[in-house]
Design an enzyme around this catalytic site. Structure first.
Site, PDB file in Angstrom:
ATOM      1  N   LYS A  74      10.227   6.290  -7.283  1.00 27.79           N
ATOM      2  CA  LYS A  74       9.225   5.248  -7.573  1.00 27.79           C
ATOM      3  C   LYS A  74       7.877   5.865  -7.889  1.00 27.79           C
ATOM      4  O   LYS A  74       7.212   5.486  -8.864  1.00 27.79           O
ATOM      5  CB  LYS A  74       9.103   4.303  -6.384  1.00 27.79           C
ATOM      6  N   ARG A 115      -0.600  -0.977  -6.709  1.00 28.21           N
ATOM      7  CA  ARG A 115      -1.643   0.039  -6.623  1.00 28.21           C
ATOM      8  C   ARG A 115      -1.617   0.980  -7.829  1.00 28.21           C
ATOM      9  O   ARG A 115      -2.657   1.385  -8.337  1.00 28.21           O
ATOM     10  CB  ARG A 115      -1.443   0.834  -5.327  1.00 28.21           C
ATOM     11  N   ASP A 157      -0.085  -2.496  -1.549  1.00 26.71           N
ATOM     12  CA  ASP A 157       0.075  -2.806  -0.133  1.00 26.71           C
ATOM     13  C   ASP A 157      -1.236  -2.658   0.627  1.00 26.71           C
ATOM     14  O   ASP A 157      -2.037  -1.768   0.353  1.00 26.71           O
ATOM     15  CB  ASP A 157       1.102  -1.866   0.499  1.00 26.71           C
ATOM     16  N   ASP A 210     -12.892   6.890  -5.163  1.00 30.66           N
ATOM     17  CA  ASP A 210     -14.089   7.649  -5.502  1.00 30.66           C
ATOM     18  C   ASP A 210     -13.765   9.006  -6.116  1.00 30.66           C
ATOM     19  O   ASP A 210     -14.506   9.488  -6.991  1.00 30.66           O
ATOM     20  CB  ASP A 210     -14.977   7.830  -4.263  1.00 30.66           C
TER      21      ASP A 210
END
Length: 422
Positions: A22, A92, A116, A124
Site C-alpha cells: 500500500k 493522507r 487516519d 513542515d
C-alpha cells in the site's frame, strides 16, 4: 458505515498471498504523472486508497484502468487543476500530488491532506524541501498553493526529522528539476527504494535510496517502457503473521521479502512464535507458550509503527506483561478502548501500552476508527468467542487487499456488508 462480522474462536489454516505494498502504491500512483508516456503497474493491491487516487487522476484528465492487479495510467493528456479539499482529505497520501504536480507543472494547489487520525503528522519538512528547491508556498482557504515561478533547481536539503512523506515528496519534486538535489537524513523505507526504482526505470537519476543520503540529478523527461511490479506489503504480511500466530493451525504466508520484516520477525520469535522463514514465504506453526516482550517503534529498519496495533492481540496470549512505546505516533491508541470492550486486559500509562495476559476475548460491537487499529480488532475478533461486529470496517478496506476473500480462504467465518472493496 460498513460492518465486518466475524464469528471467532475458530482455528485457521491454509495459505495466504500478500499483495503489493500500500505505502509504495500510494506514492507511485502520484509519481506516474511525471511520465510523458503511459505507465503500467503490476501487483497493485485492491484497496480503497487506489480508487481514491484514480478519482483524483480523473480530475486532472488522466485516464486509468484497473483490472485484477494491473493498473494502467495514461498521463499524456494531463492538465493542471486544483485538487479539492473534499477528495484530498480521504487519504493522507494525497499529499504526494504536491511533489509530483510541482515537478510536472511547477505549480500545485492541493487541499490539506487527510487520512487516519493517529495524532499530529505535520508537513513542515515537505514545505522546507519545496522552498529549498525554489518554490513559494502559501495557503488559500483549505488548500496549499505551491509555485516555482522561476522553475525548480537542485538543492541540499537536511531533514530535521526522518520523514517518509517528506523524503518521497522531495524526490517527486526534484526528479525533473535542474541540477543536483541531495536529501540528507532521508528515510530508508523499502517503499522509497521501490519509488526510486520505478522512477529510475523511466530515466530518472536517483542514487542512495535506502540510505540516509539520496542524490538526485534532474532530468528533462521521464518515459515508461516496461511495467513496474510493486514490492510485497510488509505491513499486510506482518498482520497475517500475527493472525497466524494467534489463531493458526499452520499457516503459510506467501510473497514476502523477509528482510523488510527483520525487526518484526525478531519480536515474534522473542514472543515464542515458531516460524520457518523461507526464500519468499514464512510458515507459522501452531503456538502454545508465549512470553511477554517490549516493543518500541522507530523509523525503518526499526519496528514499524504500522505493526504495533496488529501485533497487540497476539500479546494478550503471552504469560507475562508486554509493553509498547510508539515513538512515531504516541497517540496511536484508539484501538485500546475497543479491545477492552472484548475483555482485553490492556491499558495506557504515561504513553506506554501495557498488555497483560488475557484468558479469553468475547465478541462485541467495536469501531475501526483507522486502518491498523481496525486490523487489530480483526485479529482480536478471530481470537474471540462468539460474534464480533466491527463498525467503520471500510477503514480496513483502505489498507488490506481482498481481505474478506483471504480470510475466508483461511477458513475464517467472516462477512462484510459494505459497498467497499472485498
Amino acid at each position: 458505515m460498513a460492518k465486518m462480522v466475524i464469528n471467532g474462536g475458530k482455528r485457521l489454516s491454509g495459505s495466504v498471498t500478500i499483495g503489493g505494498a500500500k505505502n509504495s502504491t500510494v506514492a507511485i500512483i502520484p509519481a506516474t504523472i511525471l511520465s510523458d508516456t503511459p505507465v503500467t503497474l503490476d501487483s497493485v493491491p485492491k484497496i480503497k486508497d487506489v480508487y481514491n487516487l484514480m478519482d483524483m487522476l480523473h480530475d486532472m484528465g488522466v485516464a486509468s484502468d484497473f483490472q485484477k492487479d494491473v493498473l494502467k495510467i495514461d498521463p499524456t493528456n494531463i492538465h493542471l487543476t486544483p485538487l479539492p479539499h473534499g477528495k484530498v482529505t480521504s487519504l493522507r497520501a494525497s499529499y504526494y500530488f504536491m511533489g509530483s504536480l510541482l515537478g510536472r507543472f511547477g505549480k500545485a494547489v492541493v487541499g490539506f491532506p487527510g487520512g487516519d487520525d493517529i495524532g499530529p503528522r505535520p508537513i513542515d519538512q515537505h514545505i522546507k524541501g519545496f522552498k529549498a528547491l525554489g518554490a513559494v508556498v502559501s495557503e488559500n482557504k483549505n488548500s496549499i498553493v505551491i509555485e516555482a515561478p522561476n522553475g525548480l533547481h537542485g538543492a541540499r536539503i537536511f531533514l530535521d526529522m526522518v520523514s517518509v512523506g517528506a523524503t518521497i515528496n522531495i524526490i517527486l519534486a526534484a526528479v525533473r528539476a535542474k541540477g543536483v538535489t541531495i536529501i540528507e537524513n532521508a528515510a530508508k523505507e523499502p517503499e522509497i527504494i521501490d519509488l526510486a526504482t520505478f522512477l529510475n526505470n523511466m530515466g530518472a537519476k536517483i542514487r542512495g535510496a535506502g540510505t540516509q543520503t539520496i542524490r538526485i540529478i534532474g532530468v528533462a523527461s521521464l518515459k515508461a517502457t516496461n511495467a513496474h511490479t510493486i514490492i510485497p506489503d510488509r505491513i499486510e504480511a506482518g498482520t497475517y503473521l500475527s493472525l497466524a500466530a494467534a489463531v493458526g493451525d499452520g499457516v503459510l504466508v506467501q510473497n514476502i521479502i523477509a528482510e523488510h520484516l527483520d525487526a518484526f520477525l525478531a519480536k515474534l520469535q522473542e514472543l515464542g512464535v515458531n516460524l520457518d522463514v523461507r526464500e519468499d514465504s514464512i510458515f507459522v506453526y501452531p503456538n502454545s507458550q508465549l512470553s511477554g516482550v517490549k516493543v518500541k517503534t522507530s523509523p525503518y529498519p526499526g519496528f514499524a509503527t504500522d505493526l504495533q496495533q496488529p501485533l497487540t492481540p497476539l500479546m494478550l496470549l503471552a504469560d507475562s506483561c508486554s509493553t509498547i512505546v510508539d515513538t512515531i505516533y504516541p497517540k496511536r491508541t484508539r484501538h485500546i478502548p475497543e479491545l477492552i470492550k472484548m475483555g482485553a486486559s490492556i491499558k495506557v500509562i504515561d504513553g506506554t501500552i501495557q498488555v497483560n495476559h488475557t484468558d479469553k476475548l468475547i465478541g462485541a460491537e467495536v469501531n475501526a476508527e483507522e486502518i491498523r487499529g481496525g486490523a487489530a480488532l480483526m485479529v482480536a475478533a478471530l481470537m474471540a468467542e462468539g460474534t464480533t461486529v466491527i463498525h467503520q470496517a471500510e477503514n480496513i478496506m483502505r489498507g488490506y487487499d481482498r481481505v474478506i476473500e483471504k480470510l475466508t480462504n483461511l477458513k475464517a467465518d467472516v462477512t462484510y456488508n459494505g459497498t467497499e472493496l472485498i
